[in-house]
Design an enzyme around this catalytic site. Sequence first.
Site, PDB file in Angstrom:
ATOM      1  N   TYR A  19      -0.890   8.054  15.324  1.00  0.00           N
ATOM      2  CA  TYR A  19       0.275   7.161  15.415  1.00  0.00           C
ATOM      3  C   TYR A  19       1.546   7.880  15.860  1.00  0.00           C
ATOM      4  O   TYR A  19       2.595   7.249  15.955  1.00  0.00           O
ATOM      5  CB  TYR A  19       0.595   6.555  14.048  1.00  0.00           C
TER       6      TYR A  19
ATOM      7  N   ARG B 168      -2.802  10.941  10.883  1.00  0.00           N
ATOM      8  CA  ARG B 168      -1.652  10.078  11.201  1.00  0.00           C
ATOM      9  C   ARG B 168      -0.735  10.656  12.300  1.00  0.00           C
ATOM     10  O   ARG B 168      -0.310   9.916  13.195  1.00  0.00           O
ATOM     11  CB  ARG B 168      -0.838   9.749   9.944  1.00  0.00           C
TER      12      ARG B 168
ATOM     13  N   GLY C 117       0.850  -1.190   0.000  1.00  0.00           N
ATOM     14  CA  GLY C 117       0.000   0.000   0.000  1.00  0.00           C
ATOM     15  C   GLY C 117       0.883   1.236   0.000  1.00  0.00           C
ATOM     16  O   GLY C 117       1.046   1.915  -1.008  1.00  0.00           O
TER      17      GLY C 117
ATOM     18  N   CYS D 118     -11.414  21.266  17.390  1.00  0.00           N
ATOM     19  CA  CYS D 118     -11.661  21.661  18.775  1.00  0.00           C
ATOM     20  C   CYS D 118     -10.984  20.741  19.794  1.00  0.00           C
ATOM     21  O   CYS D 118     -11.517  20.514  20.877  1.00  0.00           O
ATOM     22  CB  CYS D 118     -13.161  21.651  19.020  1.00  0.00           C
TER      23      CYS D 118
HETATM   24  N1  LLP Z   1      -2.190  -6.273   3.391  1.00  0.00           N
HETATM   25  C1  LLP Z   1      -2.919  -6.295   4.519  1.00  0.00           C
HETATM   26  C2  LLP Z   1      -3.641  -7.509   4.868  1.00  0.00           C
HETATM   27  C3  LLP Z   1      -2.982  -5.156   5.341  1.00  0.00           C
HETATM   28  O1  LLP Z   1      -3.705  -5.183   6.446  1.00  0.00           O
HETATM   29  C4  LLP Z   1      -2.273  -3.980   4.966  1.00  0.00           C
HETATM   30  C5  LLP Z   1      -2.325  -2.783   5.795  1.00  0.00           C
HETATM   31  C6  LLP Z   1      -1.523  -3.996   3.761  1.00  0.00           C
HETATM   32  C7  LLP Z   1      -1.500  -5.181   3.015  1.00  0.00           C
HETATM   33  C8  LLP Z   1      -0.757  -2.813   3.267  1.00  0.00           C
HETATM   34  O2  LLP Z   1       0.241  -2.416   4.158  1.00  0.00           O
HETATM   35  P1  LLP Z   1       1.267  -1.264   3.706  1.00  0.00           P
HETATM   36  O3  LLP Z   1       2.055  -1.784   2.530  1.00  0.00           O
HETATM   37  O4  LLP Z   1       0.481  -0.065   3.320  1.00  0.00           O
HETATM   38  O5  LLP Z   1       2.124  -1.005   4.896  1.00  0.00           O
HETATM   39  N2  LLP Z   1      -3.255   3.378   8.700  1.00  0.00           N
HETATM   40  C9  LLP Z   1      -1.906   2.966   9.015  1.00  0.00           C
HETATM   41  C10 LLP Z   1      -1.482   1.736   8.249  1.00  0.00           C
HETATM   42  C11 LLP Z   1      -2.400   0.575   8.509  1.00  0.00           C
HETATM   43  C12 LLP Z   1      -2.123  -0.584   7.614  1.00  0.00           C
HETATM   44  C13 LLP Z   1      -3.218  -1.582   7.697  1.00  0.00           C
HETATM   45  N3  LLP Z   1      -3.011  -2.721   6.866  1.00  0.00           N
HETATM   46  C14 LLP Z   1      -0.949   4.127   8.765  1.00  0.00           C
HETATM   47  O6  LLP Z   1      -1.397   5.185   8.360  1.00  0.00           O
HETATM   48  O7  LLP Z   1       0.237   3.993   9.022  1.00  0.00           O
END
Ligand code: LLP
Length: 403
Positions: free
Chosen positions: A305, A301, A264, A331
């Site tokens: 986080y 974020r 992602g 707020c």
């Molecule tokens: N595959 C699965 C099953 C996942 O749960 C996720 C992310 C990905 C792939 C992709 O991961 P990436 O390549 O993007 O690291 N909102 C958080 C990140 C949460 C990721 C959730 N799952 C942030 O803003 O850091």
Amino acid sequence: MSTLSSQQLIDSAKSFGTPLYVYHAEKIGAQYDRLKNAFAGADVRFFYAAKALTNINILRYVRSTGCSIDCSSINEVKLALLAGFEPTQILYTSNNILFEEIMEAKEIGVHINIDSLSNLRKFGNAFAGTYPVGVRLRPNIMAGGNLKISTGHAESKFGVPLEDMEELLQVQKETGLHIRTLHIHTGSEIKDVEVFAKGVEVLLDVVNYFPTVEVIDLGGGFKVPYMPGEEGTDIEKLGTVLKQEFNSFEEKTGRHLQVWFEPGKFLVSEAGTFIVRVSVLKKAGDTWFAGVDSGLNHLIRPMFYGSYHHIENISNPDGPTRIYHVVGNICETDNFAENRPLPEIREGDLLAFQNAGAYCFEMSSYYNSRFRPAEILFENGEPRLIRKRDQLEDLLQNQVIGR
Ligand code: LLP
């Protein structure tokens, strides 16, 4: 850092207003090429983790690169279809969902990773070996940028724990379930190649229990640089290491396995920039607050986080450096950055937040009844609007107003 010029960003803010999400299609394409090159010669498939950014125009662009897509809800599956993906290009990696949703995904004909013994048993009872599925395992590996985004550790809700292997094999045997894929997703922002190698080791250790498995799905989680000078996952090294591991496994066992990834952040994080305007400059004690026309409703974020987003003052890049808290207009405390050295900020200046492609607009909300930002996409040097800024009607859209 943004691959668009400051002038392009300033012009975009002028044409489309602020706050504004700006994406760069070719940067997404370049990241995908980097992945493909790093794994050249390997039997590998990449599925863009759509949850990072689901604007349909982004999904269409990703499709045009040849990348497949990973979805985390049935609605993302439907968006992927609307964007033109074939069911065979769609993977649905669910967690803790109703069995009905799995049935719906099966009807559509996508690849499905199931993450609980309960749903695996239901699936096996309903379809036996007629529809191959993936099993999400919990590898009990602690990794990732912070605990909230670490998903493979021994206390995580995700996947079937390795400890339950016997029961999983029992389900396979009793129902005749056809398990084609073993899946893990250990976390997000994993820098170390060794963590991925460890995940592979865990899966290759158990794969001989699953004679029908043809695919090892290692999920997403590649780290990208957020701070200047910071390093991301060494994708090229990862390619070399994993190719070696899978080749030697094949030599030893005579068994060929395809590898899947679900990136992602790697594909879209750096392709996004978020532009805000400074509305109020305030000095309180020794602290300078730069208040901007946005907040945790648009980019959560940093607050959720503690994430670092690099900020540039694109209106005054050569100004003398001063120290600021960059804060939102919501707020409650919504500090984007604390004690951040930045070129002198004046009211009206435009600030550009980097790494705003992944999980930024996507995690936005209507909190404080403020409109969500517009989104634009640069492709072939031309910006185009891909989401209109909200209006009052959008806030009311689903409310039953009555009398
Ligand atoms: N595959 C699965 C099953 C996942 O749960 C996720 C992310 C990905 C792939 C992709 O991961 P990436 O390549 O993007 O690291 N909102 C958080 C990140 C949460 C990721 C959730 N799952 C942030 O803003 O850091």
